[in-house]
Write a protein that holds these residues in place. Structure first.
Motif, PDB file in Angstrom:
ATOM      1  N   ARG A 199       0.724  -1.140  -0.010  1.00  0.00           N
ATOM      2  CA  ARG A 199       0.091  -0.167  -0.034  1.00  0.00           C
ATOM      3  C   ARG A 199       0.970   1.188  -0.047  1.00  0.00           C
ATOM      4  O   ARG A 199       1.908   1.362   0.689  1.00  0.00           O
ATOM      5  CB  ARG A 199      -0.906  -0.003   1.142  1.00  0.00           C
ATOM      6  CG  ARG A 199      -2.186  -0.947   1.118  1.00  0.00           C
ATOM      7  CD  ARG A 199      -2.834  -1.034   2.444  1.00  0.00           C
ATOM      8  NE  ARG A 199      -2.256  -1.363   3.614  1.00  0.00           N
ATOM      9  CZ  ARG A 199      -2.720  -1.458   4.789  1.00  0.00           C
ATOM     10  NH1 ARG A 199      -3.687  -0.981   4.800  1.00  0.00           N
ATOM     11  NH2 ARG A 199      -1.920  -1.946   5.701  1.00  0.00           N
ATOM     12  N   ARG A 200       0.396   2.202  -0.562  1.00  0.00           N
ATOM     13  CA  ARG A 200       1.112   3.685  -0.775  1.00  0.00           C
ATOM     14  C   ARG A 200       0.367   4.531  -0.547  1.00  0.00           C
ATOM     15  O   ARG A 200      -0.735   4.793  -0.632  1.00  0.00           O
ATOM     16  CB  ARG A 200       1.763   3.670  -2.055  1.00  0.00           C
ATOM     17  CG  ARG A 200       2.669   2.700  -2.871  1.00  0.00           C
ATOM     18  CD  ARG A 200       3.245   2.710  -3.934  1.00  0.00           C
ATOM     19  NE  ARG A 200       4.147   1.993  -4.626  1.00  0.00           N
ATOM     20  CZ  ARG A 200       5.423   2.161  -4.523  1.00  0.00           C
ATOM     21  NH1 ARG A 200       5.691   3.426  -4.166  1.00  0.00           N
ATOM     22  NH2 ARG A 200       6.364   1.229  -4.766  1.00  0.00           N
ATOM     23  N   VAL A 201       0.794   5.680   0.213  1.00  0.00           N
ATOM     24  CA  VAL A 201       0.181   7.035   0.273  1.00  0.00           C
ATOM     25  C   VAL A 201       1.226   8.115   0.335  1.00  0.00           C
ATOM     26  O   VAL A 201       2.306   7.963   0.475  1.00  0.00           O
ATOM     27  CB  VAL A 201      -0.188   6.978   1.890  1.00  0.00           C
ATOM     28  CG1 VAL A 201       0.999   6.504   2.778  1.00  0.00           C
ATOM     29  CG2 VAL A 201      -0.965   7.890   2.241  1.00  0.00           C
ATOM     30  N   ALA A 202       0.871   9.130   0.013  1.00  0.00           N
ATOM     31  CA  ALA A 202       1.698  10.101  -0.212  1.00  0.00           C
ATOM     32  C   ALA A 202       2.254  10.844   1.053  1.00  0.00           C
ATOM     33  O   ALA A 202       1.435  11.006   2.270  1.00  0.00           O
ATOM     34  CB  ALA A 202       1.012  11.672  -0.904  1.00  0.00           C
ATOM     35  N   ALA A 203       3.585  10.736   1.273  1.00  0.00           N
ATOM     36  CA  ALA A 203       3.992  11.587   2.645  1.00  0.00           C
ATOM     37  C   ALA A 203       3.453  12.941   3.035  1.00  0.00           C
ATOM     38  O   ALA A 203       3.491  12.904   4.357  1.00  0.00           O
ATOM     39  CB  ALA A 203       5.681  11.654   2.284  1.00  0.00           C
ATOM     40  N   ASP A 204       3.128  13.873   2.259  1.00  0.00           N
ATOM     41  CA  ASP A 204       2.565  14.905   2.487  1.00  0.00           C
ATOM     42  C   ASP A 204       1.212  14.765   3.311  1.00  0.00           C
ATOM     43  O   ASP A 204       0.741  15.747   3.782  1.00  0.00           O
ATOM     44  CB  ASP A 204       2.474  15.876   1.444  1.00  0.00           C
ATOM     45  CG  ASP A 204       3.871  16.423   1.075  1.00  0.00           C
ATOM     46  OD1 ASP A 204       4.873  16.225   1.922  1.00  0.00           O
ATOM     47  OD2 ASP A 204       4.236  16.907  -0.180  1.00  0.00           O
ATOM     48  N   THR A 205       0.602  13.858   2.687  1.00  0.00           N
ATOM     49  CA  THR A 205      -0.896  13.728   3.334  1.00  0.00           C
ATOM     50  C   THR A 205      -1.132  12.471   4.392  1.00  0.00           C
ATOM     51  O   THR A 205      -2.398  12.618   4.942  1.00  0.00           O
ATOM     52  CB  THR A 205      -1.883  13.388   2.259  1.00  0.00           C
ATOM     53  OG1 THR A 205      -1.446  12.311   1.670  1.00  0.00           O
ATOM     54  CG2 THR A 205      -1.575  14.536   1.050  1.00  0.00           C
ATOM     55  N   ALA A 206      -0.102  11.953   4.627  1.00  0.00           N
ATOM     56  CA  ALA A 206      -0.160  10.612   5.536  1.00  0.00           C
ATOM     57  C   ALA A 206      -0.502  11.443   7.162  1.00  0.00           C
ATOM     58  O   ALA A 206       0.100  12.330   7.462  1.00  0.00           O
ATOM     59  CB  ALA A 206       1.077   9.879   5.641  1.00  0.00           C
ATOM     60  N   HIS A 207      -1.116  10.381   7.894  1.00  0.00           N
ATOM     61  CA  HIS A 207      -1.252  10.810   9.336  1.00  0.00           C
ATOM     62  C   HIS A 207      -0.067  10.351  10.175  1.00  0.00           C
ATOM     63  O   HIS A 207      -0.052   9.004  10.288  1.00  0.00           O
ATOM     64  CB  HIS A 207      -2.546  10.390  10.027  1.00  0.00           C
ATOM     65  CG  HIS A 207      -2.838  10.665  11.229  1.00  0.00           C
ATOM     66  ND1 HIS A 207      -4.041  10.882  11.750  1.00  0.00           N
ATOM     67  CD2 HIS A 207      -1.969  10.685  12.318  1.00  0.00           C
ATOM     68  CE1 HIS A 207      -4.114  10.893  12.960  1.00  0.00           C
ATOM     69  NE2 HIS A 207      -2.881  10.763  13.524  1.00  0.00           N
ATOM     70  N   HIS A 208       1.069  11.003  10.553  1.00  0.00           N
ATOM     71  CA  HIS A 208       2.149  10.345  11.035  1.00  0.00           C
ATOM     72  C   HIS A 208       2.044  10.213  12.569  1.00  0.00           C
ATOM     73  O   HIS A 208       1.423  10.851  13.176  1.00  0.00           O
ATOM     74  CB  HIS A 208       3.317  11.402  10.714  1.00  0.00           C
ATOM     75  CG  HIS A 208       3.830  11.546   9.431  1.00  0.00           C
ATOM     76  ND1 HIS A 208       3.176  12.165   8.445  1.00  0.00           N
ATOM     77  CD2 HIS A 208       4.999  10.829   9.140  1.00  0.00           C
ATOM     78  CE1 HIS A 208       4.270  11.889   7.236  1.00  0.00           C
ATOM     79  NE2 HIS A 208       5.190  11.260   7.753  1.00  0.00           N
ATOM     80  N   LEU A 209       2.533   9.081  12.908  1.00  0.00           N
ATOM     81  CA  LEU A 209       2.892   8.836  14.219  1.00  0.00           C
ATOM     82  C   LEU A 209       4.350   8.860  14.626  1.00  0.00           C
ATOM     83  O   LEU A 209       5.252   9.182  13.891  1.00  0.00           O
ATOM     84  CB  LEU A 209       2.565   7.275  14.380  1.00  0.00           C
ATOM     85  CG  LEU A 209       1.141   6.984  14.214  1.00  0.00           C
ATOM     86  CD1 LEU A 209       1.094   5.492  14.165  1.00  0.00           C
ATOM     87  CD2 LEU A 209       0.089   7.768  15.030  1.00  0.00           C
ATOM     88  N   PRO A 210       4.779   8.986  15.952  1.00  0.00           N
ATOM     89  CA  PRO A 210       6.084   9.160  16.353  1.00  0.00           C
ATOM     90  C   PRO A 210       6.826   7.708  15.735  1.00  0.00           C
ATOM     91  O   PRO A 210       6.327   6.778  15.695  1.00  0.00           O
ATOM     92  CB  PRO A 210       6.298   8.963  17.971  1.00  0.00           C
ATOM     93  CG  PRO A 210       4.734   9.392  18.221  1.00  0.00           C
ATOM     94  CD  PRO A 210       3.945   9.040  17.226  1.00  0.00           C
ATOM     95  N   PRO A 211       7.931   8.147  14.958  1.00  0.00           N
ATOM     96  CA  PRO A 211       8.609   6.968  14.451  1.00  0.00           C
ATOM     97  C   PRO A 211       9.285   5.904  15.170  1.00  0.00           C
ATOM     98  O   PRO A 211       9.460   4.885  14.589  1.00  0.00           O
ATOM     99  CB  PRO A 211       9.964   7.728  13.594  1.00  0.00           C
ATOM    100  CG  PRO A 211      10.140   8.893  14.485  1.00  0.00           C
ATOM    101  CD  PRO A 211       8.712   9.347  15.054  1.00  0.00           C
ATOM    102  N   VAL A 212       9.363   6.103  16.544  1.00  0.00           N
ATOM    103  CA  VAL A 212       9.822   4.944  17.412  1.00  0.00           C
ATOM    104  C   VAL A 212       8.960   5.190  18.498  1.00  0.00           C
ATOM    105  O   VAL A 212       8.162   6.230  18.872  1.00  0.00           O
ATOM    106  CB  VAL A 212      11.235   5.116  17.923  1.00  0.00           C
ATOM    107  CG1 VAL A 212      12.050   4.976  16.622  1.00  0.00           C
ATOM    108  CG2 VAL A 212      11.414   6.511  18.384  1.00  0.00           C
ATOM    109  N   LEU A 213       8.769   4.212  19.372  1.00  0.00           N
ATOM    110  CA  LEU A 213       7.954   3.983  20.658  1.00  0.00           C
ATOM    111  C   LEU A 213       9.227   3.669  21.880  1.00  0.00           C
ATOM    112  O   LEU A 213       9.329   2.533  22.155  1.00  0.00           O
ATOM    113  CB  LEU A 213       7.032   3.143  20.850  1.00  0.00           C
ATOM    114  CG  LEU A 213       6.014   3.110  19.800  1.00  0.00           C
ATOM    115  CD1 LEU A 213       5.029   1.833  19.656  1.00  0.00           C
ATOM    116  CD2 LEU A 213       5.266   4.605  20.020  1.00  0.00           C
TER     117      LEU A 213
END
Length: 284
Positions: free
Chosen positions: A29-43
């Motif tokens: 699956r692909r999504v545009a980086a500019d429109t993605a709902h980001h989460l913290p990259p690490v936990l």
């Protein structure tokens, strides 16, 4: 350099890999980086931050560095992500940005030499170590509420591996205007030193984060401001400031203050000497 992000995709937290302007999940699956709902990259299990490290910041305060770095602990409940809102509680005035590079641990790490530290680092990401200086008088030692209040720990947009931290610029923008312009070369203690120093007595686990310090010109921001931190090769972390819906309670605990120490730290003065503020420091 490979870059990995975590996003909310079709209702689930998914790790993706950046390919140009797109983010690609493991299932294709692909999504545009500019429109993605980001989460913290690490936990992370813990977030450890160095107090002062950049020479320009030390010179701004007119002080001398301690012989070795000192640290504070930022709770994981402060975590925020690329695109997230940073909340300034109602009644507070001195919320400062601090653009930084975050080190992310990749392997369990304890009692290592600085020369070995690179093998224990998974990669790096951009951080904004926001500080709520209204609480500096009461939390100057622990920095708990100053740096640990909810939403004050944005990380992102992604985790970049195989990044060489040497000679990289670190810049912060408020509403598109450059307000911090530093370099990793002005750090007194580099990334490997910081990891090895903490790991002497504190075991670092995969995902743990170390914040490596900010250059000069941290200043207060206001609700409505957009704050972006850019580290060369790591991308640009963007957040916006909002006012919290409720004021700080007045029936419990220490209250917010606007003492000389609060003002001199928030506005770039000599906070080591209460009552003495460098004359030409003004808020941006």
């Amino acid at each position: 350099m490979p870059e990995y992000r975590r996003i909310l995709l079709d209702g689930a937290a998914v790790e993706v890999r950046r390919e140009g302007g797109e983010l690609v999940a493991g299932d294709g699956r692909r999504v545009a980086a500019d429109t993605a709902h980001h989460l913290p990259p690490v936990l992370p299990g813990k977030i450890v931050a160095v107090h002062l490290n950049h020479r320009s910041r030390v010179e701004e305060f007119g002080i001398r560095l301690t012989p070795a770095p000192t640290y504070f602990h930022k709770p994981v409940s402060a975590l925020n992500a690329h695109g997230g809102a940073v909340v300034r509680p109602e009644g507070c005035r001195y919320l400062n940005y601090e653009g930084e590079v975050a080190i992310v641990i990749g392997r369990t790490c304890r009692n290592i030499a600085p020369a070995e530290a690179g093998a224990y680092i998974a990669g790096y990401t951009v951080a904004n170590d926001f500080g709520l200086h209204d609480f500096r008088d009461t939390d100057a030692g622990s920095m708990l509420r100053v740096k640990g209040s909810d939403t004050l720990g944005p990380l992102g947009p992604g985790l970049v591996t195989d990044w060489d931290f040497r000679g990289k610029y670190l810049r912060t923008y408020v509403n598109g205007v450059l307000v911090q312009d530093g370099s990793t070369d002005e750090m007194e203690w580099d990334m490997h030193y910081l990891v090895a120093d903490i790991a002497r007595t504190i075991t670092l686990y995969p995902g743990d984060v170390l914040l490596s310090g900010t250059p000069a010109n941290s200043r207060p921001v206001q609700p409505g401001d957009v704050v972006e931190v850019e580290a060369e090769g790591l991308g640009r972390l963007r957040n916006h400031v909002v006012t919290g819906p409720t004021p700080i309670r007045t029936d419990v605990g220490a209250q917010v203050t606007a003492s000389e120490e609060v003002l001199s730290t928030a506005l770039g003065g000599d906070w080591e000497f209460r009552g003495i503020r460098l004359p030409v420091r003004t808020a941006l």
